[in-house]
Enzyme design. Structure first.
Site, short mmCIF file in Angstrom:
data_model
loop_
_atom_site.label_atom_id
_atom_site.label_comp_id
_atom_site.label_asym_id
_atom_site.label_seq_id
_atom_site.Cartn_x
_atom_site.Cartn_y
_atom_site.Cartn_z
CE LYS A 22 24.18 1.79 -1.74
NZ LYS A 22 24.17 3.22 -2.06
CG ASN A 23 22.28 4.40 1.16
OD1 ASN A 23 23.25 4.23 0.41
ND2 ASN A 23 21.03 4.43 0.72
NE ARG A 94 23.63 11.91 -6.96
CZ ARG A 94 23.63 13.19 -7.30
NH1 ARG A 94 24.03 13.54 -8.47
NH2 ARG A 94 23.21 14.11 -6.45
CB CYS A 118 23.31 9.17 -11.49
SG CYS A 118 21.89 8.97 -10.45
NE ARG A 123 20.50 10.57 -6.82
CZ ARG A 123 21.02 9.47 -6.30
NH1 ARG A 123 21.50 8.53 -7.08
NH2 ARG A 123 21.07 9.28 -5.00
CG ASP A 307 17.27 3.33 -2.29
OD1 ASP A 307 17.14 3.95 -3.35
OD2 ASP A 307 18.14 3.62 -1.44
CB ILE A 329 12.15 9.77 -4.40
CG1 ILE A 329 11.22 9.35 -3.26
CG2 ILE A 329 13.45 10.38 -3.86
CD1 ILE A 329 10.88 10.41 -2.24
NE ARG A 399 27.76 2.49 -7.38
CZ ARG A 399 27.32 3.70 -7.63
NH1 ARG A 399 26.93 4.01 -8.83
NH2 ARG A 399 27.28 4.61 -6.68
#
Ligand code: UD1
Length: 421
Positions: A22-23, A94, A118, A123, A307, A329, A399
């Site tokens: 996804k990223n 985002r 969020c 962020r 993540d 983070i 998502r």
């Protein structure tokens, strides 16, 4: 709103296909704004965030087509007709802010809604703006929008990131590709997602050196051309299903998984008692003994990824002994803790650290998903728990994870999607 009904207690055995990241997809798709030629992307996951990015690019003027024989193969082509990224799309996701660098570099202007906070933290995007300002952009915030202009184009410069930001590194690399002269980025993110973005840009004609290091040199070119690129496998999806084998005490072959891209996750799995074997085109993971408590600190790559934090917490909740997870983070990324505790876990949060005292077993309960990765931690807990777990608000999960119920069911999980009326 759809929900998942999970009946726990079955160890998982079988093969799970790991899709494209996804990223990566969310940063290579905006590269379509950097050229008027076709950018063809393979292995793009079929998930809601990708559809949101498609909607954003579409309203910028990019035509998007899907290969009728392969829903994971998307092609992007078009001339930019609109340089505004509106609030109604950016507020949904985002990563929309990743169109800022490409629009500015190509058109000399961009108006992008500020994404806002969020669930997992505030962020901010200040580093994105500081880096683009260093390349000569004039940026103002007005009415909730970032207004950026560079009428004579961007100019290469040196920029030192005060701390590592994946998104800010991506935005700046994309912009620097079309800037005049040389850009030097210091303390750039080194995530595999950044390396895959660099590979895609190089295929489009960009000149970038230092891939995989914290120092990137980008020599701007006049124009980029079309290219074909296959998106790297999703290391977070892979790690998540490794935790599914770990928490249920099963064995899974994670097709396309490659340990060499997974940084310290592999070590953490092994330390916790999950065996990992690299096969030719798959990562095989299994647990036969008990899970052991371990300590984890989230860090930029190759450190342990934020993540993966929630999924490990679920798995460690039934380990022998105690574990500590420190989140460095994001400031608010323990929202799964109260939900896991409702299922019988014993987790206490002290500031940015969570202490997990292993329990013998979890019990099913109605629980609520709060963000993407937290949602999967509750699925993992449900797969191991005695009885039924009802996971609500699974739109968070949609998502970022493709076909969760199909993939898990094929390996023996009892999981059912209940459609809302
Ligand atoms: C990306 C990933 C996300 C992952 C995160 C960290 C995507 C689409 N998302 O998010 O899944 O959890 O990396 O690996 O790729 N920060 C600032 N100012 C900025 C930018 C960031 O203060 O301008 C802070 C953030 O609030 C956070 C930290 O820096 O505390 C790291 O964030 P960053 O690496 O930028 O995360 P994202 O790119 O948003």
């Amino acid at each position: 709103m759809d929900r998942f009904l999970i009946r726990g207690g079955n160890p998982l055995y079988g093969d799970i296909h790991i899709g494209g990241a996804k990223n990566v997809a969310l940063t290579v798709m905006p590269c379509a704004l950097l050229t008027s030629e076709t950018l063809s992307l393979k292995n793009v996951p079929d998930i809601a965030d990708i559809r949101t990015m498609c909607a954003l690019l579409d309203q910028h003027g990019i035509d998007i087509s899907t290969d009728p024989k392969d829903k994971h193969h998307l092609s992007f082509k078009g001339d930019i007709t609109n340089t505004e990224a509106p609030y109604n799309i950016v507020s949904k996701m985002r990563a929309s802010v990743l169109v800022l660098g490409p629009l500015l570099a190509r058109c000399g202007k961009a108006r992008v809604s500020l994404p806002g906070g969020c669930a997992i933290g505030t962020r901010p995007v200040n580093l994105h703006l500081d880096a683009l300002t260093a390349l000569g952009a004039k940026i103002e915030i007005d009415g909730g929008y970032i207004n950026a202009v560079a009428p004579k184009g961007l100019t290469g410069n040196k920029f030192v990131f005060p701390f590592v930001s994946v998104g800010a590194t991506e935005n700046t690399i994309m912009a620097a590709c079309l800037a005049k002269g040389r850009t030097e980025l210091i303390n750039a993110a080194r995530e595999p997602e950044i390396c895959d973005l660099i590979d895609c840009l190089i295929a489009m004609g960009a000149k970038i050196e230092g891939k995989g290091t914290g120092r990137l040199i980008i020599d701007g070119v006049k124009a980029l051309h079309g290219a074909e690129h296959s998106v790297l496998f999703d290391r977070i999806e892979c790690g998540t299903y490794a935790c599914a084998a770990g928490i249920t005490g099963g064995e899974l072959r994670l097709i396309n998984g490659q340990a060499s891209y997974m940084g310290s996750v592999i070590h953490a799995l092994e330390e916790a008692g999950v065996e990992v074997f690299q096969e030719e085109n798959a990562l095989r993971v299994r647990r036969t003994g008990t899970l052991r408590g371990i300590d984890i600190i989230t860090e930029p790559y190759p450190g342990f990824p934020t993540d993966m934090q929630a999924q490990f917490m679920a798995m460690l909740s039934i380990s022998e002994g105690a574990s500590m997870i420190s989140e460095t983070i994001f400031e608010n990324r323990f929202m799964h803790v109260p939900e896991l505790n409702r299922m019988g876990a014993r987790i206490n949060v002290h500031g940015s650290s969570a202490i997990i005292r292993g329990v013998h077993s979890l019990s099913g309960a109605p629980v609520m998903a709060t963000d993407l990765r937290a949602s999967f931690s509750l699925i993992l807990a449900g797969l191991a728990a005695a009885g039924e777990t009802n996971l609500n608000r699974i739109y968070h999960l949609d998502r970022g994870y493709e076909a969760v119920d199909t993939k898990l069911s094929a390996c023996g999980a009892k999981i059912e999607r209940i459609k809302s009326n």
